[in-house]
Design a protein around this motif. Structure first.
Motif, PDB file in Angstrom:
ATOM      1  N   CYS A 145       0.838  -1.204   0.000  1.00  0.00           N
ATOM      2  CA  CYS A 145       0.000   0.000   0.000  1.00  0.00           C
ATOM      3  C   CYS A 145       0.869   1.248   0.000  1.00  0.00           C
ATOM      4  O   CYS A 145       2.081   1.189   0.204  1.00  0.00           O
ATOM      5  CB  CYS A 145      -0.966   0.011   1.186  1.00  0.00           C
ATOM      6  SG  CYS A 145      -0.181   0.120   2.806  1.00  0.00           S
ATOM      7  N   CYS A 146       0.220   2.376  -0.250  1.00  0.00           N
ATOM      8  CA  CYS A 146       0.892   3.675  -0.306  1.00  0.00           C
ATOM      9  C   CYS A 146       0.865   4.285   1.092  1.00  0.00           C
ATOM     10  O   CYS A 146      -0.192   4.729   1.562  1.00  0.00           O
ATOM     11  CB  CYS A 146       0.169   4.573  -1.322  1.00  0.00           C
ATOM     12  SG  CYS A 146       0.885   6.215  -1.505  1.00  0.00           S
ATOM     13  N   TRP A 147       2.001   4.322   1.751  1.00  0.00           N
ATOM     14  CA  TRP A 147       2.053   4.798   3.143  1.00  0.00           C
ATOM     15  C   TRP A 147       3.450   5.336   3.437  1.00  0.00           C
ATOM     16  O   TRP A 147       4.383   5.169   2.655  1.00  0.00           O
ATOM     17  CB  TRP A 147       1.736   3.643   4.100  1.00  0.00           C
ATOM     18  CG  TRP A 147       2.857   2.640   4.210  1.00  0.00           C
ATOM     19  CD1 TRP A 147       3.335   1.826   3.219  1.00  0.00           C
ATOM     20  CD2 TRP A 147       3.681   2.398   5.355  1.00  0.00           C
ATOM     21  NE1 TRP A 147       4.378   1.073   3.666  1.00  0.00           N
ATOM     22  CE2 TRP A 147       4.612   1.390   4.981  1.00  0.00           C
ATOM     23  CE3 TRP A 147       3.715   2.900   6.649  1.00  0.00           C
ATOM     24  CZ2 TRP A 147       5.579   0.911   5.864  1.00  0.00           C
ATOM     25  CZ3 TRP A 147       4.665   2.414   7.539  1.00  0.00           C
ATOM     26  CH2 TRP A 147       5.581   1.424   7.140  1.00  0.00           C
ATOM     27  N   GLY A 148       3.604   6.016   4.560  1.00  0.00           N
ATOM     28  CA  GLY A 148       4.911   6.454   5.014  1.00  0.00           C
ATOM     29  C   GLY A 148       5.586   7.479   4.142  1.00  0.00           C
ATOM     30  O   GLY A 148       6.801   7.656   4.216  1.00  0.00           O
ATOM     31  N   ARG A 149       4.823   8.191   3.317  1.00  0.00           N
ATOM     32  CA  ARG A 149       5.417   9.187   2.415  1.00  0.00           C
ATOM     33  C   ARG A 149       5.345  10.584   3.023  1.00  0.00           C
ATOM     34  O   ARG A 149       4.771  10.794   4.080  1.00  0.00           O
ATOM     35  CB  ARG A 149       4.710   9.150   1.063  1.00  0.00           C
ATOM     36  CG  ARG A 149       4.766   7.776   0.402  1.00  0.00           C
ATOM     37  CD  ARG A 149       4.214   7.791  -1.001  1.00  0.00           C
ATOM     38  NE  ARG A 149       4.278   6.460  -1.617  1.00  0.00           N
ATOM     39  CZ  ARG A 149       3.965   6.211  -2.875  1.00  0.00           C
ATOM     40  NH1 ARG A 149       3.546   7.190  -3.679  1.00  0.00           N
ATOM     41  NH2 ARG A 149       4.054   4.986  -3.369  1.00  0.00           N
TER      42      ARG A 149
END
Length: 366
Positions: free
Chosen positions: A267-271
């Protein structure tokens, strides 16, 4: 399909694979016929198996080094092949789970390749390919907006961190978070603002997204009042937390849409908090939920219909939001049961929307 069985013909030694396959089939609303579940104590083995075969539309022949030597498996498959020849109303599907030699009576049939089934990611990929080929994920498009919706069948599921049993009727929910492309019809028809805000196309950040043609990304900077207004126009509503969560985790109480184990690549996270760090709505296909929903962990945190709290003095309402977003830092906040809050004052890049079709609007699907 949901009223007809899928008969799972297999050797008892292959039970670990077959149980996993049966569980996945149930998660998407199908009805696997598995002997250890269907045959009750004291019942006739032969009679129950014959009944199971007679009520099945598909026979999954689980082929392994063990099953090709099994007399029971051979008899079940031959019975179904004879019925297939006589009536044509049942399909035999070989499921190959190791490097066994396929028996002659199945040699002309294309098999589903589950030889790497012990790797969870490869099992999921093989299962999804099979389901897509059969068209078993009920997906339809809304004529009004073109948005794809998936069916979540009626039944119980495990809700929240405490896994409370909750029953929900059948409903249809967005396959993806809503994009600006989904909202263009409403944008073109809306000439007046809502609750004192300018028309959607005049909101500066939304205008920038349109100008840069970011139409395959989640719609950002959409206030809750605008999201609700779009839903009313389209015949949708924001999901209740229970609707959102069942679509995300299925019926087995999993912690993430893809299973119980955290995978940072799913998933798209921690950006960084810059709005451009979101991913397209069809990214991370390996992480979709049991019903085929994308992006239910990370990317944009999705607003639900439930009010978490209300400020009596200012009128500000905070809504339950779920799923975490692209700059969420901790995996615990990306679970299917995690809950946060989103204010209806202002518009922000980290929030998005996934809609449920109003029950009386199901006729809009095709």
């Amino acid at each position: 399909m949901t009223n007809d069985h899928i008969f799972l013909s297999h050797s008892s030694i292959d039970k670990p694979f077959v149980r996993q396959l049966a569980e996945r089939l149930r998660l998407i609303g199908l009805a696997p016929w598995l002997d250890e579940v269907e045959i009750k104590p004291g019942a006739s083995l032969i009679g129950e198996i014959e009944h199971g075969l007679a009520t099945s539309r598909h026979l999954f022949a689980v082929m392994s080094e063990q099953s090709v030597r099994s007399k029971w498996v051979s008899e079940e498959i031959r019975a179904i092949l004879n019925r297939q020849i006589a009536t044509g109303n049942i399909a035999v599907v070989p499921i190959r789970i190791d490097n066994c030699e396929m028996p002659m009576f199945l040699a002309d049939k294309k098999y589903v390749d589950f030889r790497d089934w012990q790797d969870p990611v490869r099992f999921r990929a093989a299962f999804d390919t099979m389901v897509d080929q059969f068209g078993w994920i009920n997906q339809k498009r809304c004529r009004k907006t073109g948005m794809p919706f998936v069916r979540v069948p009626s039944g119980m599921f495990l809700f929240g961190k405490a896994k409370i049993k909750v029953y929900l009727d059948e409903y249809w929910i967005g396959k993806y978070p809503a994009t600006l492309a989904d909202m263009l019809g409403y944008l073109n028809e809306s000439s007046e603002g809502i609750a004192g805000t300018p028309p959607l196309g005049l909101l500066p950040e939304v205008g920038k997204q349109l100008a840069r043609a970011r139409l395959a990304f989640p719609a950002q900077y959409i206030s809750i009042s605008w999201g609700q207004a779009f839903g009313r126009w389209a015949g949708y509503h924001l999901p209740a937390p229970q609707e959102w969560e069942k679509a995300a985790r299925g019926v087995d109480g999993r912690a993430y849409p893809w299973g119980d184990e955290w995978n940072p690549a799913f998933c798209c996270w921690g950006r960084e908090q810059d709005a451009d760090h979101v991913a397209p709505v069809d990214a991370y296909p390996e992480a979709k939920s049991p019903y085929g929903c994308y992006q239910m962990s990370g990317n944009v945190e999705e607003i639900t219909s439930e009010v978490l709290k209300e400020n009596i003095e200012t009128g500000e309402m905070t809504y339950v939001s779920k799923g975490g977003c692209y700059w969420t830092r901790h995996p615990d906040s990306l679970t299917t049961f995690a809950t946060s809050g989103a204010s209806d004052v202002g518009s922000y890049p980290m929030y998005g929307y996934r809609f449920v079709l109003d029950a009386e609007k199901v006729g809009q699907l095709e």
